[in-house]
Motif scaffolding. Structure first.
Motif, short mmCIF file in Angstrom:
data_model
loop_
_atom_site.label_atom_id
_atom_site.label_comp_id
_atom_site.label_asym_id
_atom_site.label_seq_id
_atom_site.Cartn_x
_atom_site.Cartn_y
_atom_site.Cartn_z
N LYS A 102 0.82 -1.21 0.00
CA LYS A 102 0.00 0.00 0.00
C LYS A 102 0.86 1.27 0.00
O LYS A 102 0.41 2.31 0.44
N HIS A 103 2.10 1.16 -0.44
CA HIS A 103 3.05 2.27 -0.53
C HIS A 103 3.52 2.77 0.83
O HIS A 103 4.08 3.87 0.92
N GLY A 104 3.28 1.98 1.89
CA GLY A 104 3.77 2.35 3.21
C GLY A 104 5.29 2.30 3.26
O GLY A 104 5.91 1.42 2.64
N ILE A 105 5.88 3.26 3.99
CA ILE A 105 7.35 3.29 4.12
C ILE A 105 7.83 3.25 5.57
O ILE A 105 9.01 3.04 5.80
N GLY A 106 6.92 3.42 6.51
CA GLY A 106 7.37 3.40 7.90
C GLY A 106 6.24 3.63 8.87
O GLY A 106 5.13 4.02 8.50
N ILE A 107 6.56 3.37 10.13
CA ILE A 107 5.64 3.66 11.23
C ILE A 107 6.46 4.11 12.42
O ILE A 107 7.51 3.53 12.72
N ASN A 108 6.00 5.18 13.06
CA ASN A 108 6.73 5.74 14.21
C ASN A 108 8.20 5.97 13.90
O ASN A 108 9.08 5.70 14.71
N ASN A 109 8.46 6.45 12.67
CA ASN A 109 9.82 6.79 12.24
C ASN A 109 10.75 5.58 12.18
O ASN A 109 11.96 5.71 12.34
N GLN A 110 10.18 4.39 11.96
CA GLN A 110 10.98 3.17 11.84
C GLN A 110 10.46 2.35 10.66
O GLN A 110 9.31 2.49 10.26
N LEU A 151 13.71 6.39 -10.08
CA LEU A 151 13.21 5.85 -8.82
C LEU A 151 13.71 4.42 -8.71
O LEU A 151 13.60 3.64 -9.65
N ILE A 152 14.26 4.08 -7.55
CA ILE A 152 14.66 2.70 -7.27
C ILE A 152 13.79 2.26 -6.09
O ILE A 152 13.98 2.72 -4.97
N VAL A 153 12.83 1.40 -6.39
CA VAL A 153 11.80 1.06 -5.42
C VAL A 153 11.87 -0.43 -5.08
O VAL A 153 11.76 -1.27 -5.97
N THR A 154 12.06 -0.72 -3.80
CA THR A 154 11.91 -2.10 -3.34
C THR A 154 10.45 -2.27 -2.97
O THR A 154 9.96 -1.61 -2.05
N GLU A 155 9.74 -3.09 -3.74
CA GLU A 155 8.32 -3.34 -3.51
C GLU A 155 8.17 -4.63 -2.71
O GLU A 155 8.38 -5.72 -3.23
N ILE A 156 7.84 -4.48 -1.44
CA ILE A 156 7.67 -5.63 -0.56
C ILE A 156 6.24 -6.14 -0.73
O ILE A 156 5.28 -5.37 -0.63
N GLN A 157 6.12 -7.43 -1.01
CA GLN A 157 4.82 -8.01 -1.35
C GLN A 157 4.02 -8.41 -0.11
O GLN A 157 3.55 -9.54 0.00
N GLN A 158 3.88 -7.47 0.80
CA GLN A 158 3.13 -7.70 2.03
C GLN A 158 2.65 -6.34 2.52
O GLN A 158 3.23 -5.31 2.16
N GLU A 159 1.62 -6.34 3.35
CA GLU A 159 1.11 -5.10 3.94
C GLU A 159 1.56 -5.01 5.38
O GLU A 159 1.58 -6.01 6.09
N TYR A 160 1.88 -3.79 5.80
CA TYR A 160 2.28 -3.51 7.18
C TYR A 160 1.48 -2.32 7.68
O TYR A 160 0.97 -1.52 6.90
N GLU A 161 1.42 -2.20 8.98
CA GLU A 161 0.83 -1.00 9.56
C GLU A 161 1.83 0.12 9.39
O GLU A 161 2.97 0.03 9.87
N CYS A 162 1.44 1.18 8.68
CA CYS A 162 2.33 2.29 8.39
C CYS A 162 1.62 3.61 8.65
O CYS A 162 0.40 3.70 8.53
N ASP A 163 2.41 4.63 9.00
CA ASP A 163 1.86 5.97 9.15
C ASP A 163 2.56 6.96 8.21
O ASP A 163 2.29 8.15 8.24
#
Length: 164
Positions: free
Chosen positions: A17-25, A116-128
Motif C-alpha cells: 500500500k506504498h507504506g514506508i514506515g511507522i513511528n519513524n521506523q 526511482l529505485i523502489v523495493t516493492e515488498i509483497q506484504q502489507e504492514y501497519e504504516c503511518d
C-alpha cells in the motif's frame, strides 16, 4: 515548475500500500534490502529529512550526508544541514545523488528526480508514512527483479523507474 536533475535518484522500500514506515521506523526486517541500499548509495551524496536522520541515528559512512530541516540551528557532526531540498540539491550539483526519505522529502523530490529505485515488498504492514503513488504518465518501468529473502521468506521486487 522545477526541472528534473539528471543525476538525482530516489531510493525507497514500500509495502503493498506504498507504506514506508511507522513511528519513524521501518516496519519490516529485510537485510537484503539494506544491503542493496548500501551498495546503491555508497560513494554518493544522500539527502534526507531530519526525522529520517534521527531514525538512523548517525551519518551513514562512505556517503556525504545532507539533512533537510526547518531548524536553522540544527547541526550534527559529519552532516551538512540545509533548510530546503533545493539548498541540498545545490550542494550535489553534477553528482549522482540519492534522496532516502522520508515521506515529505520524497514528495518534494519527485519533481526533481530522474530515476526511482523502489523495493516493492509483497506484504502489507501497519504504516503511518507513505510514498506517493508512482504516476505512469511520468514514470516508465525500466527493470524489475524478483527476490525472496533468505532470512524470512519475504517476497519483494527491486524496480527501477525512469522519467519519461
Amino acid at each position: 515548475m522545477s526541472e528534473p536533475i539528471p543525476n538525482l535518484s530516489i531510493i525507497v522500500a514500500t509495502d503493498k500500500k506504498h507504506g514506508i514506515g511507522i513511528n519513524n521506523q521501518l516496519p519490516w526486517h529485510l537485510p537484503e534490502d539494506l544491503a542493496h541500499f548500501k551498495r546503491s548509495t555508497s560513494g554518493h551524496p544522500i539527502l534526507m529529512g531530519r526525522k529520517t536522520f534521527d531514525s538512523i541515528g548517525r551519518p551513514l559512512p562512505k556517503r556525504r550526508n545532507i539533512v533537510i530541516t526547518r531548524n536553522q540551528n540544527w547541526q550534527h557532526e559529519g552532516v551538512d544541514a540545509v533548510t530546503s531540498l533545493e539548498d541540498g540539491l545545490a550542494l550535489v550539483a553534477n553528482q549522482n545523488a540519492f534522496v532516502i526519505g522520508g515521506a515529505e522529502i520524497y514528495q518534494q523530490a519527485l519533481a526533481f528526480a530522474q530515476q526511482l529505485i523502489v523495493t516493492e515488498i509483497q506484504q502489507e504492514y501497519e504504516c503511518d508514512a507513505f510514498f506517493p503513488k508512482i504516476d505512469p504518465v511520468i514514470w516508465q518501468e525500466r527493470s524489475r527483479e524478483y527476490f525472496v529473502a533468505e532470512s524470512n521468506q519475504l517476497h519483494y521486487a527491486i524496480v527501477t523507474y525512469i522519467r519519461k
